[in-house]
Design an enzyme around this catalytic site. Structure first.
Site, mmCIF file in Angstrom:
data_model
loop_
_atom_site.group_PDB
_atom_site.id
_atom_site.type_symbol
_atom_site.label_atom_id
_atom_site.label_comp_id
_atom_site.label_asym_id
_atom_site.label_seq_id
_atom_site.Cartn_x
_atom_site.Cartn_y
_atom_site.Cartn_z
ATOM 1 N N SER A 175 29.565 28.442 -30.261
ATOM 2 C CA SER A 175 30.302 27.355 -30.895
ATOM 3 C C SER A 175 31.299 27.952 -31.876
ATOM 4 O O SER A 175 30.906 28.559 -32.868
ATOM 5 C CB SER A 175 29.343 26.426 -31.638
ATOM 6 O OG SER A 175 30.089 25.632 -32.540
ATOM 7 N N HIS A 216 32.544 26.840 -26.590
ATOM 8 C CA HIS A 216 32.213 25.484 -27.049
ATOM 9 C C HIS A 216 33.104 25.138 -28.241
ATOM 10 O O HIS A 216 33.069 25.809 -29.281
ATOM 11 C CB HIS A 216 30.733 25.424 -27.433
ATOM 12 C CG HIS A 216 30.254 24.063 -27.815
ATOM 13 N ND1 HIS A 216 29.853 23.127 -26.883
ATOM 14 C CD2 HIS A 216 30.113 23.467 -29.023
ATOM 15 C CE1 HIS A 216 29.471 22.016 -27.505
ATOM 16 N NE2 HIS A 216 29.623 22.202 -28.810
ATOM 17 N N ASP A 245 34.156 22.356 -30.954
ATOM 18 C CA ASP A 245 33.695 21.140 -31.624
ATOM 19 C C ASP A 245 34.852 20.396 -32.278
ATOM 20 O O ASP A 245 35.424 20.861 -33.263
ATOM 21 C CB ASP A 245 32.651 21.515 -32.675
ATOM 22 C CG ASP A 245 31.341 21.955 -32.047
ATOM 23 O OD1 ASP A 245 30.770 21.160 -31.273
ATOM 24 O OD2 ASP A 245 30.902 23.084 -32.313
ATOM 25 N N MET A 257 36.028 17.211 -34.324
ATOM 26 C CA MET A 257 35.458 16.200 -35.232
ATOM 27 C C MET A 257 36.587 15.448 -35.929
ATOM 28 O O MET A 257 37.586 16.059 -36.335
ATOM 29 C CB MET A 257 34.587 16.878 -36.279
ATOM 30 C CG MET A 257 33.494 17.757 -35.694
ATOM 31 S SD MET A 257 32.401 18.358 -36.987
ATOM 32 C CE MET A 257 31.400 19.523 -36.040
ATOM 33 N N HIS A 301 33.701 19.469 -27.086
ATOM 34 C CA HIS A 301 32.662 18.526 -27.524
ATOM 35 C C HIS A 301 33.325 17.555 -28.502
ATOM 36 O O HIS A 301 33.564 17.899 -29.663
ATOM 37 C CB HIS A 301 31.520 19.324 -28.174
ATOM 38 C CG HIS A 301 30.437 18.479 -28.755
ATOM 39 N ND1 HIS A 301 29.487 18.964 -29.632
ATOM 40 C CD2 HIS A 301 30.136 17.165 -28.576
ATOM 41 C CE1 HIS A 301 28.662 17.995 -29.978
ATOM 42 N NE2 HIS A 301 29.039 16.887 -29.362
ATOM 43 N N MET A 316 33.407 14.847 -30.953
ATOM 44 C CA MET A 316 32.635 14.034 -31.909
ATOM 45 C C MET A 316 33.656 13.145 -32.613
ATOM 46 O O MET A 316 33.975 13.331 -33.792
ATOM 47 C CB MET A 316 31.875 14.948 -32.876
ATOM 48 C CG MET A 316 30.688 15.632 -32.210
ATOM 49 S SD MET A 316 30.113 17.075 -33.130
ATOM 50 C CE MET A 316 31.249 18.301 -32.470
ATOM 51 N N MET A 328 21.928 16.685 -28.206
ATOM 52 C CA MET A 328 22.064 17.269 -29.553
ATOM 53 C C MET A 328 20.676 17.580 -30.117
ATOM 54 O O MET A 328 19.781 16.733 -30.073
ATOM 55 C CB MET A 328 22.779 16.307 -30.501
ATOM 56 C CG MET A 328 24.260 16.083 -30.214
ATOM 57 S SD MET A 328 25.282 17.567 -30.186
ATOM 58 C CE MET A 328 25.011 18.240 -31.826
ATOM 59 N N PHE A 363 27.788 19.476 -38.451
ATOM 60 C CA PHE A 363 27.813 20.755 -39.148
ATOM 61 C C PHE A 363 26.999 21.813 -38.400
ATOM 62 O O PHE A 363 25.990 21.482 -37.770
ATOM 63 C CB PHE A 363 27.231 20.603 -40.563
ATOM 64 C CG PHE A 363 28.001 19.612 -41.392
ATOM 65 C CD1 PHE A 363 29.136 20.007 -42.103
ATOM 66 C CD2 PHE A 363 27.624 18.273 -41.423
ATOM 67 C CE1 PHE A 363 29.868 19.088 -42.835
ATOM 68 C CE2 PHE A 363 28.361 17.342 -42.156
ATOM 69 C CZ PHE A 363 29.478 17.753 -42.869
ATOM 70 N N GLY A 364 27.440 23.054 -38.516
ATOM 71 C CA GLY A 364 26.669 24.169 -37.986
ATOM 72 C C GLY A 364 25.577 24.546 -38.981
ATOM 73 O O GLY A 364 25.530 24.024 -40.104
ATOM 74 N N GLY A 365 24.698 25.413 -38.546
ATOM 75 C CA GLY A 365 23.707 25.969 -39.463
ATOM 76 C C GLY A 365 22.520 25.083 -39.783
ATOM 77 O O GLY A 365 21.792 25.354 -40.747
ATOM 78 N N ASP A 396 22.605 21.672 -28.176
ATOM 79 C CA ASP A 396 23.563 22.075 -29.209
ATOM 80 C C ASP A 396 22.971 21.818 -30.590
ATOM 81 O O ASP A 396 22.688 20.673 -30.938
ATOM 82 C CB ASP A 396 24.850 21.255 -28.996
ATOM 83 C CG ASP A 396 25.967 21.610 -29.947
ATOM 84 O OD1 ASP A 396 25.831 22.579 -30.716
ATOM 85 O OD2 ASP A 396 27.001 20.907 -29.899
ATOM 86 N N GLY A 397 22.803 22.893 -31.332
ATOM 87 C CA GLY A 397 22.348 22.783 -32.715
ATOM 88 C C GLY A 397 21.074 23.559 -32.974
ATOM 89 O O GLY A 397 20.043 23.306 -32.354
ATOM 90 N N GLY A 398 21.162 24.551 -33.849
ATOM 91 C CA GLY A 398 19.976 25.289 -34.276
ATOM 92 C C GLY A 398 19.422 26.257 -33.248
ATOM 93 O O GLY A 398 18.281 26.713 -33.378
ATOM 94 N N GLY A 433 26.127 28.644 -32.567
ATOM 95 C CA GLY A 433 27.179 28.935 -33.544
ATOM 96 C C GLY A 433 26.760 30.043 -34.482
ATOM 97 O O GLY A 433 27.136 31.208 -34.313
HETATM 98 C C1 DX5 Z 1 27.378 20.443 -34.581
HETATM 99 C C2 DX5 Z 1 28.115 21.138 -33.463
HETATM 100 C C3 DX5 Z 1 27.490 22.390 -33.005
HETATM 101 C C4 DX5 Z 1 27.316 23.440 -34.086
HETATM 102 C C5 DX5 Z 1 26.162 24.312 -33.730
HETATM 103 O O1 DX5 Z 1 27.864 19.162 -34.697
HETATM 104 O O2 DX5 Z 1 28.200 20.279 -32.334
HETATM 105 O O3 DX5 Z 1 28.180 22.928 -31.893
HETATM 106 O O4 DX5 Z 1 28.443 24.231 -34.274
HETATM 107 O O5 DX5 Z 1 26.000 25.269 -34.733
HETATM 108 P P1 DX5 Z 1 24.630 26.051 -34.922
HETATM 109 O O6 DX5 Z 1 24.409 26.847 -33.688
HETATM 110 O O7 DX5 Z 1 24.902 26.889 -36.115
HETATM 111 O O8 DX5 Z 1 23.561 25.029 -35.160
HETATM 112 ZN ZN ZN Z 2 28.959 21.037 -30.417
#
Ligand code: DX5
Ligand code: ZN
Length: 216
Positions: free
Chosen positions: A6, A31, A33, A35, A64, A66, A135, A141-143, A173-175, A195
């Site tokens: 990501s 990927h 994102d 937003m 993606h 959002m 999801m 947000f990442g992380g 996607d996520g974590g 990410g």
């Molecule tokens: C969150 C995004 C993800 C995000 C994942 O809304 O869709 O793609 O960047 O980041 P990590 O891998 O750090 O959870």
């Molecule tokens: Zn994403």
């Protein structure tokens, strides 16, 4: 397992170089994102940025979205060179009409569901989807931490895809990280977005290789 870094977690001041870096590190898919500050409480980039980056790699671009009204921007993302366009069932656009816009452009359509949305939300469209994006964090947000409960949806979708004789892919996607990717693999996930786990690592290739190896 396909790994889709990501770019949300990349150094945006070096966006093109970061794409090249993860391409060379063995990323399968990029990927991206998108937003809008309405659908999620964060802003990133749109189709013009993606268009300028398209020639940085030959790997597929997974956009993606959002955003609240994806139908308004499908042609822009198709023109920008997106190979896969994912939008959320929770958006304000008509799902069938938005899928038709994506199909008309020959782009691979995908539907995404937030953690509180049941797998049922995508079932009426499954035959038309290249991919379902489940999801594993609240988008924005990442992380954030991986939500293992979401694997129930993955298992349910996988069963449905098999029983209908489809080849629809499942992306999470996520974590996704060293301590969570095996859970996703065991549930039947085909594509893992990562990410922090890729861009937060000192060596992107080592990080991607390790994630893949953990899938067995
Ligand atoms: C969150 C995004 C993800 C995000 C994942 O809304 O869709 O793609 O960047 O980041 P990590 O891998 O750090 O959870
Ligand atoms: Zn994403």
């Amino acid at each position: 397992m396909l790994i889709a870094p990501s770019l949300l977690s990349c150094d945006f001041s070096r966006f093109r170089d970061e794409i090249i870096r993860v391409d060379e590190a063995g990323a399968d898919i990029m990927h991206l994102d998108v937003m809008d500050g309405h659908f999620v409480p964060n802003l990133t980039f749109g189709a013009p940025v993606i268009k300028k980056l398209r020639d940085a790699t030959e790997k597929p671009f997974d956009a993606h979205l959002m955003i609240s009204e994806p139908h308004r921007y499908i042609n822009d993302f198709a023109d920008a060179g997106a190979d896969i366009i994912s939008f959320h069932t929770e958006c304000k656009s008509d799902i069938d009409a938005t899928l038709r816009l994506i199909e008309a452009r020959g782009v691979k359509p995908a539907l995404a569901i937030k953690p509180n949305t049941p797998a049922d939300a995508v079932l009426p469209y499954l035959e038309r989807l290249y991919m379902v994006l489940v999801m594993t964090v609240e988008p924005g947000f990442g992380g954030q931490s991986f939500m293992p409960d979401m694997m129930e949806k993955v298992i349910c979708l996988k069963k449905e895809i098999r029983s209908r004789g489809l080849d629809t892919l499942i992306e999470v996607d996520g974590g996704i990280a060293k301590n969570t990717i095996a859970t996703a693999a065991a549930a039947g996930v085909d594509i893992c977005v990562a990410g922090t786990a890729v861009f937060g690592a000192p060596d992107a290739k080592a990080a991607i290789d390790e994630l893949r190896a953990l899938c067995g």
